[in-house]
Motif scaffolding. Structure first.
Motif, PDB file in Angstrom:
ATOM      1  N   MET A   1     135.350  31.012 -28.445  1.00 31.19           N
ATOM      2  CA  MET A   1     134.575  32.242 -28.309  1.00 31.19           C
ATOM      3  C   MET A   1     135.499  33.358 -27.854  1.00 31.19           C
ATOM      4  SD  MET A   1     132.635  31.242 -24.720  1.00 31.19           S
ATOM      5  CE  MET A   1     132.294  29.563 -25.236  1.00 31.19           C
ATOM      6  N   HIS A   2     134.991  34.558 -27.814  1.00 33.74           N
ATOM      7  CA  HIS A   2     135.806  35.695 -27.388  1.00 33.74           C
ATOM      8  C   HIS A   2     136.257  35.511 -25.946  1.00 33.74           C
ATOM      9  CE1 HIS A   2     137.336  39.753 -27.024  1.00 33.74           C
ATOM     10  NE2 HIS A   2     136.680  39.854 -25.878  1.00 33.74           N
ATOM     11  N   ASN A   3     137.520  35.845 -25.681  1.00 38.89           N
ATOM     12  CA  ASN A   3     138.113  35.788 -24.355  1.00 38.89           C
ATOM     13  C   ASN A   3     138.912  37.070 -24.156  1.00 38.89           C
ATOM     14  OD1 ASN A   3     139.908  35.271 -22.145  1.00 38.89           O
ATOM     15  ND2 ASN A   3     139.783  33.068 -22.508  1.00 38.89           N
ATOM     16  N   GLY A   4     138.684  37.749 -23.034  1.00 39.22           N
ATOM     17  CA  GLY A   4     139.342  39.020 -22.806  1.00 39.22           C
ATOM     18  C   GLY A   4     140.835  38.924 -22.559  1.00 39.22           C
ATOM     19  N   HIS A   5     141.329  37.797 -22.027  1.00 37.73           N
ATOM     20  CA  HIS A   5     142.765  37.584 -21.795  1.00 37.73           C
ATOM     21  C   HIS A   5     143.427  38.787 -21.107  1.00 37.73           C
ATOM     22  CE1 HIS A   5     143.017  33.736 -23.746  1.00 37.73           C
ATOM     23  NE2 HIS A   5     142.483  34.205 -24.853  1.00 37.73           N
ATOM     24  N   HIS A   6     143.060  39.026 -19.869  1.00 36.90           N
ATOM     25  CA  HIS A   6     143.584  40.160 -19.110  1.00 36.90           C
ATOM     26  C   HIS A   6     143.266  41.482 -19.794  1.00 36.90           C
ATOM     27  CE1 HIS A   6     145.551  38.311 -15.718  1.00 36.90           C
ATOM     28  NE2 HIS A   6     146.188  37.469 -16.492  1.00 36.90           N
ATOM     29  N   GLY A   7     142.161  41.507 -20.490  1.00 40.45           N
ATOM     30  CA  GLY A   7     141.747  42.730 -21.175  1.00 40.45           C
ATOM     31  C   GLY A   7     140.249  42.916 -21.021  1.00 40.45           C
ATOM     32  N   ILE A   8     139.573  43.074 -22.150  1.00 37.28           N
ATOM     33  CA  ILE A   8     138.154  43.387 -22.144  1.00 37.28           C
ATOM     34  C   ILE A   8     137.371  42.223 -22.732  1.00 37.28           C
ATOM     35  CG2 ILE A   8     136.378  44.970 -22.947  1.00 37.28           C
ATOM     36  CD1 ILE A   8     138.314  46.127 -20.883  1.00 37.28           C
ATOM     37  N   GLY A   9     136.362  41.766 -21.993  1.00 40.21           N
ATOM     38  CA  GLY A   9     135.473  40.726 -22.469  1.00 40.21           C
ATOM     39  C   GLY A   9     134.333  41.327 -23.264  1.00 40.21           C
ATOM     40  N   ILE A  10     133.202  40.648 -23.263  1.00 37.89           N
ATOM     41  CA  ILE A  10     132.042  41.195 -23.971  1.00 37.89           C
ATOM     42  C   ILE A  10     131.471  42.345 -23.156  1.00 37.89           C
ATOM     43  CG2 ILE A  10     131.519  39.010 -25.109  1.00 37.89           C
ATOM     44  CD1 ILE A  10     129.282  38.564 -23.089  1.00 37.89           C
ATOM     45  N   ASP A  11     130.762  43.236 -23.838  1.00 38.56           N
ATOM     46  CA  ASP A  11     130.109  44.388 -23.206  1.00 38.56           C
ATOM     47  C   ASP A  11     131.090  45.307 -22.498  1.00 38.56           C
ATOM     48  OD1 ASP A  11     127.778  43.248 -24.101  1.00 38.56           O
ATOM     49  OD2 ASP A  11     127.298  42.308 -22.188  1.00 38.56           O
ATOM     50  N   GLY A  12     132.368  45.271 -22.895  1.00 37.79           N
ATOM     51  CA  GLY A  12     133.340  46.201 -22.353  1.00 37.79           C
ATOM     52  C   GLY A  12     133.774  45.926 -20.927  1.00 37.79           C
ATOM     53  N   LEU A  13     133.520  44.732 -20.410  1.00 36.32           N
ATOM     54  CA  LEU A  13     133.865  44.418 -19.022  1.00 36.32           C
ATOM     55  C   LEU A  13     135.248  43.792 -18.930  1.00 36.32           C
ATOM     56  CD1 LEU A  13     130.442  42.874 -18.001  1.00 36.32           C
ATOM     57  CD2 LEU A  13     131.319  45.140 -17.410  1.00 36.32           C
ATOM     58  N   PRO A  14     136.051  44.183 -17.926  1.00 39.31           N
ATOM     59  CA  PRO A  14     137.361  43.549 -17.750  1.00 39.31           C
ATOM     60  C   PRO A  14     137.219  42.052 -17.509  1.00 39.31           C
ATOM     61  CG  PRO A  14     137.171  45.540 -16.416  1.00 39.31           C
ATOM     62  CD  PRO A  14     135.797  45.233 -16.934  1.00 39.31           C
ATOM     63  N   GLU A  15     138.194  41.303 -18.014  1.00 44.38           N
ATOM     64  CA  GLU A  15     138.110  39.841 -17.944  1.00 44.38           C
ATOM     65  C   GLU A  15     139.510  39.249 -17.974  1.00 44.38           C
ATOM     66  OE1 GLU A  15     134.883  37.362 -20.032  1.00 44.38           O
ATOM     67  OE2 GLU A  15     136.484  37.575 -21.526  1.00 44.38           O
ATOM     68  N   VAL A  16     139.795  38.364 -17.023  1.00 43.74           N
ATOM     69  CA  VAL A  16     141.082  37.670 -17.013  1.00 43.74           C
ATOM     70  C   VAL A  16     141.079  36.543 -18.027  1.00 43.74           C
ATOM     71  CG1 VAL A  16     142.633  36.247 -15.625  1.00 43.74           C
ATOM     72  CG2 VAL A  16     141.605  38.301 -14.651  1.00 43.74           C
ATOM     73  N   THR A  17     140.016  35.708 -18.008  1.00 40.19           N
ATOM     74  CA  THR A  17     139.891  34.605 -18.948  1.00 40.19           C
ATOM     75  C   THR A  17     138.472  34.070 -18.891  1.00 40.19           C
ATOM     76  OG1 THR A  17     140.913  32.513 -19.702  1.00 40.19           O
ATOM     77  CG2 THR A  17     140.585  32.782 -17.333  1.00 40.19           C
ATOM     78  N   VAL A  18     138.156  33.152 -19.777  1.00 44.02           N
ATOM     79  CA  VAL A  18     136.857  32.492 -19.846  1.00 44.02           C
ATOM     80  C   VAL A  18     137.074  31.004 -19.595  1.00 44.02           C
ATOM     81  CG1 VAL A  18     134.914  31.873 -21.340  1.00 44.02           C
ATOM     82  CG2 VAL A  18     135.902  34.175 -21.449  1.00 44.02           C
ATOM     83  N   ILE A  19     136.376  30.459 -18.599  1.00 45.19           N
ATOM     84  CA  ILE A  19     136.535  29.057 -18.230  1.00 45.19           C
ATOM     85  C   ILE A  19     135.221  28.323 -18.463  1.00 45.19           C
ATOM     86  CG2 ILE A  19     137.032  27.449 -16.338  1.00 45.19           C
ATOM     87  CD1 ILE A  19     139.456  29.049 -17.278  1.00 45.19           C
ATOM     88  N   PRO A  20     135.219  27.223 -19.228  1.00 40.81           N
ATOM     89  CA  PRO A  20     133.968  26.488 -19.440  1.00 40.81           C
ATOM     90  C   PRO A  20     133.532  25.756 -18.175  1.00 40.81           C
ATOM     91  CG  PRO A  20     135.795  25.271 -20.386  1.00 40.81           C
ATOM     92  CD  PRO A  20     136.356  26.593 -19.917  1.00 40.81           C
ATOM     93  N   ASN A  21     132.230  25.693 -17.974  1.00 40.07           N
ATOM     94  CA  ASN A  21     131.634  24.917 -16.892  1.00 40.07           C
ATOM     95  C   ASN A  21     131.111  23.575 -17.374  1.00 40.07           C
ATOM     96  OD1 ASN A  21     131.893  26.691 -14.666  1.00 40.07           O
ATOM     97  ND2 ASN A  21     130.109  27.860 -15.320  1.00 40.07           N
ATOM     98  N   ASP A  22     130.392  23.593 -18.512  1.00 36.21           N
ATOM     99  CA  ASP A  22     129.772  22.378 -19.051  1.00 36.21           C
ATOM    100  C   ASP A  22     129.227  22.690 -20.428  1.00 36.21           C
ATOM    101  OD1 ASP A  22     128.970  19.752 -19.143  1.00 36.21           O
ATOM    102  OD2 ASP A  22     127.487  19.895 -17.534  1.00 36.21           O
ATOM    103  N   GLY A  23     128.869  21.635 -21.145  1.00 32.69           N
ATOM    104  CA  GLY A  23     128.258  21.774 -22.451  1.00 32.69           C
ATOM    105  C   GLY A  23     127.038  20.884 -22.560  1.00 32.69           C
TER     106      GLY A  23
END
Length: 375
Positions: free
Chosen positions: A130-152
């Motif tokens: 899925m989309h990951n901001g990678h020290h940039g912008i995540g979804i909805d224009g919010l700053p984001e370092v990374t996306v970490i899964p919790n569970d599936g």
């Protein structure tokens, strides 16, 4: 590359752990140290086929959950084509989350063997889901370092898979126990083809002081309900909370019911009351085939991966049982329960991460291993 990973525990000074509040208001104490789980095999690494087939070399977590077709998906966090996050070389193909899959039972003599990767036909680079901001912008224009899964979790009725994740704000917020990572919010993403996940607009916002207890989720379905256990981000002291929601209402926050104590008894549809208190790492809860519920997490007070059992999600949990110590696996974390585990001896299967570093910060290991123990 610039990724700063959450700080990990070194060797613990003690085996004992603080008591915790059970779901019926009783104080549970830690059991005496028991025979620990044993290492079975390393699952990821630059020297293994996870790297040669899918460019999954350095990675962590490996959260196993049942897919809609009955096989198992394994969710990995920050992933690289080098043995560890800092390379060399850099750039090193930073991705998160990534999924490998397997139909092999973890109790097989050779342990877990991956047979495919999400979003890949055969061999080839496993991209992030899925989309990951990678020290940039995540979804909805919010700053984001990374996306970490919790569970599936998956739903055979619809073929849909859902991932709970954290949007990471930073890895080094100040805290009373030292630097802690801070999530911006917990969210849900879904896939209807088993490969491409879409992040929904839903957000369970963290508080400015990083103390919201609904950030790291683990999910388990039982009948019509999905039971959601959650704790704070950053391996902090705090409560573990329990909610439930009908499986077909997972995307409707108003449908979540809290499990709470009203001063007289416990019940659903109330504000959440802590079912346990402690300093929790990532939680993992699975219902075994015989109806036993098993919970695992890193006890951050003693550095050990522990388990508890209960007869139901809203029943009292047993005392902690130590499964993996930091002497066995220095700088361990994670510890996710394979859903095909059982109550049989030596049939509890745990996916355990480690990240070890030298005093000057250079990594010496960053991977996931399979451990086998007993509940």
């Amino acid at each position: 590359m610039g990724v700063r990973r959450r700080s990990l525990l070194g060797r613990a000074a003690a085996i004992g752990a603080a008591g915790a509040l059970g779901a019926v208001g009783t104080v549970l104490t830690t059991a005496a140290p028991a025979q620990a789980a044993v290492w079975k095999k390393r699952l990821t690494g630059a020297d293994l086929d996870t790297s040669s087939r899918w460019r999954v070399a350095g990675t962590d977590l490996g959260i196993p959950y049942v897919l809609e077709n009955g096989s198992i998906g394994y969710l990995f966090g920050d992933t690289f084509d080098t043995p560890w996050p800092e390379g060399p070389p850099v750039p090193n193909d930073w991705r998160s989350p990534v999924m490998l899959r397997s139909a092999v039972h973890p109790a097989a003599p050779g342990g877990v063997v991956f047979d495919s990767a999400a979003r890949v036909a055969g061999n080839g680079r496993a991209p992030e889901l899925m989309h990951n901001g990678h020290h940039g912008i995540g979804i909805d224009g919010l700053p984001e370092v990374t996306v970490i899964p919790n569970d599936g979790i998956s739903f055979p009725e619809t073929g849909r898979q859902v991932i709970s994740y954290m949007s990471i704000e930073n890895w080094n917020s100040a805290g009373p126990a030292g630097p802690q990572w801070k999530s911006r919010y917990a969210g849900l993403a879904f896939s209807d083809n088993g490969n491409d996940f879409v992040r929904t607009p839903l957000k369970w916002w963290n508080s400015p002081d990083n103390r919201d207890p609904f950030q790291m989720w683990t999910m388990q379905r039982d009948g019509d309900h999905v039971y959601v256990f959650s704790v704070r981000a950053g391996r902090q002291d705090g409560p573990m909370m329990l909610r439930r929601v009908r499986w077909d209402r997972l995307f409707y926050p108003e449908s979540y019911e809290g499990w709470g104590w009203n001063g007289t008894n416990w019940g659903w549809g109330r504000p959440c009351t802590p079912i346990l208190t402690g300093r929790f790492g990532e939680p993992s809860v699975r219902r075994l085939a015989d109806g036993t519920w098993v919970m695992s997490y890193l006890n951050c007070q003693n550095g050990c991966l522990v388990t508890r059992t209960a007869s139901g999600p809203d029943r009292a949990w047993t005392a902690e049982k130590i499964q993996v110590t930091s002497w066995q696996e220095p700088a361990l974390y994670g510890g996710f329960i394979h859903p095909w585990s059982s109550r049989n001896a030596n049939d509890l299967h745990l996916m355990v991460s480690k990240w070890t570093r030298t005093p000057d910060g250079r990594s010496t290991a960053y991977h996931v291993s399979q451990f086998t123990g007993s509940v």
